[in-house]
Design a protein around this motif. Structure first.
Motif, PDB file in Angstrom:
ATOM      1  N   ASN A  77       0.885  -1.157   0.000  1.00 21.98           N
ATOM      2  CA  ASN A  77       0.000   0.000   0.000  1.00 21.98           C
ATOM      3  C   ASN A  77       0.928   1.213   0.000  1.00 21.98           C
ATOM      4  O   ASN A  77       1.711   1.393   0.939  1.00 21.98           O
ATOM      5  N   LYS A  79       0.783   4.163   0.700  1.00 23.85           N
ATOM      6  CA  LYS A  79       0.766   5.094   1.845  1.00 23.85           C
ATOM      7  C   LYS A  79       1.681   4.649   2.984  1.00 23.85           C
ATOM      8  O   LYS A  79       2.146   5.478   3.757  1.00 23.85           O
ATOM      9  N   VAL A  80       1.913   3.328   3.122  1.00 26.47           N
ATOM     10  CA  VAL A  80       2.657   2.881   4.293  1.00 26.47           C
ATOM     11  C   VAL A  80       4.161   2.720   4.033  1.00 26.47           C
ATOM     12  O   VAL A  80       4.950   2.705   4.973  1.00 26.47           O
ATOM     13  N   LEU A 227      -3.861   1.884   8.610  1.00 25.60           N
ATOM     14  CA  LEU A 227      -2.543   2.536   8.644  1.00 25.60           C
ATOM     15  C   LEU A 227      -1.843   2.247   9.970  1.00 25.60           C
ATOM     16  O   LEU A 227      -2.495   2.140  11.006  1.00 25.60           O
ATOM     17  N   VAL A 231       2.127   6.417  10.477  1.00 27.70           N
ATOM     18  CA  VAL A 231       1.666   7.075   9.245  1.00 27.70           C
ATOM     19  C   VAL A 231       0.386   7.866   9.522  1.00 27.70           C
ATOM     20  O   VAL A 231       0.206   8.978   9.027  1.00 27.70           O
TER      21      VAL A 231
END
Ligand SMILES: Nc1ncnc2c1ncn2[C@@H]1O[C@H](COP(=O)(O)OP(=O)(O)OP(=O)(O)O)[C@@H](O)[C@H]1O
Ligand SMILES: [Mg+2]
Length: 265
Positions: A77, A79-80, A227, A231
């Motif tokens: 992912n 975002k991570v 998340l 984050v």
């Protein structure tokens, strides 16, 4: 070559998964290449890293049964900032299926060998048991990070874990050592927690990480957003503590001696 660490404690709900995903996110923030391996059929590290465990096409189950490689099964992912080898309930079946197979405790180790050069750290989130799955983790790893709450029964459980690690070290994986004990969900206002923390330092010396993870609601809220807390809310006290821990780990691996040169306890 990657340093491979199990996050293990056979007690349930002590903060293994929270430690795994937040240490991974903290390491990614300081430029480390990280793979998280979810070795728990609960799939919490998978979900907590923003990967839907119900939608996995391939998972660690396929890797352990050798019907897929980690390269095929890993996901990210964006975002991570780290890769995830995901798990879901299917993995509970692997435990039974593995029993009758050869090299049953070395499956993960073998699979990791193919991707080790792509990562600085591999973090393995273990289930709350000393099962064949956990054994696969311990046989693959250079070390164990033990998250623990500073309460009376935590010390009792620790001796079982230490004995298991000694056995694996003696019989299956001579590279294995305890990297350190991480105090988590810590509340300094509770006298008992202070006392247990002091006892830990007396018994285990510098095997107790300097970083301490406080009880912090942002860390508990983050998984529902898919998340890690680091984050989700990097400024929160919990996230800051994990970022500090990631920095401590980067320094610790640089001074790590081979397992045979380390005192056991
Ligand atoms: N530092 C913290 N502050 C507040 N809540 C926390 C903290 N660490 C963990 N928690 C919460 O405690 C619960 C258990 O944590 P976690 O899932 O990480 O434990 P675990 O050891 O992985 O559990 P299991 O044994 O079931 O795999 C979760 O709800 C988590 O959000
Ligand atoms: Mg967990």
């Amino acid at each position: 070559m990657a340093r491979i660490f199990c996050i293990a404690n056979q007690k349930g709900g002590v903060g293994k998964t929270t430690t795994t995903v937040n240490l991974a996110a903290g390491l990614a923030r300081v430029g480390q290449r990280v793979l998280v391996v979810d070795l728990d059929p609960q799939g919490n590290a998978t979900m907590g890293s923003g990967i839907d465990k119900r939608a996995l096409q391939l998972s660690i189950y396929d890797v352990l049964l050798e019907s897929a490689s980690i390269v095929e099964a890993r996901q990210r992912n964006a975002k991570v900032g780290y890769d995830v080898l995901g798990a879901n309930r299917e993995l509970a079946g692997a435990e039974v299926e593995l029993v009758s197979l050869d090299r049953r405790d070395k499956r993960l180790k073998q699979a990791l060998a193919a991707v080790e050069s792509e990562y600085d750290f591999v973090l393995i989130d273990c289930p709350p048991s000393l099962s064949l799955l956990t054994l696969n983790g311990l046989c693959s790893a250079h070390g164990v990070i033990v998250p623990m709450q500073c309460e009376y029964f935590a010390l009792e459980g620790l001796s079982d874990l230490v004995n298991t690690i000694k056995q694996v070290h003696a019989n299956l994986n001579a590279d294995l050592q305890i990297i350190g004990l991480l105090r988590v969900m810590f509340d300094p206002r509770v006298t008992l927690q202070q006392q247990v923390s002091d006892q830990l330092k007396t018994h285990f010396g510098d095997k107790v990480f300097a970083s301490v993870i406080p009880r912090n609601v942002r860390l508990a809220e983050a998984p529902s957003y898919g998340l890690p807390g680091v984050v989700f809310d990097p400024a929160s006290k919990g996230a800051q503590a994990f970022i500090e821990f990631a920095t401590e780990m980067v320094a610790r691996v640089q001074t790590l001696k081979p397992a045979h040169a380390e005192p056991t306890f």
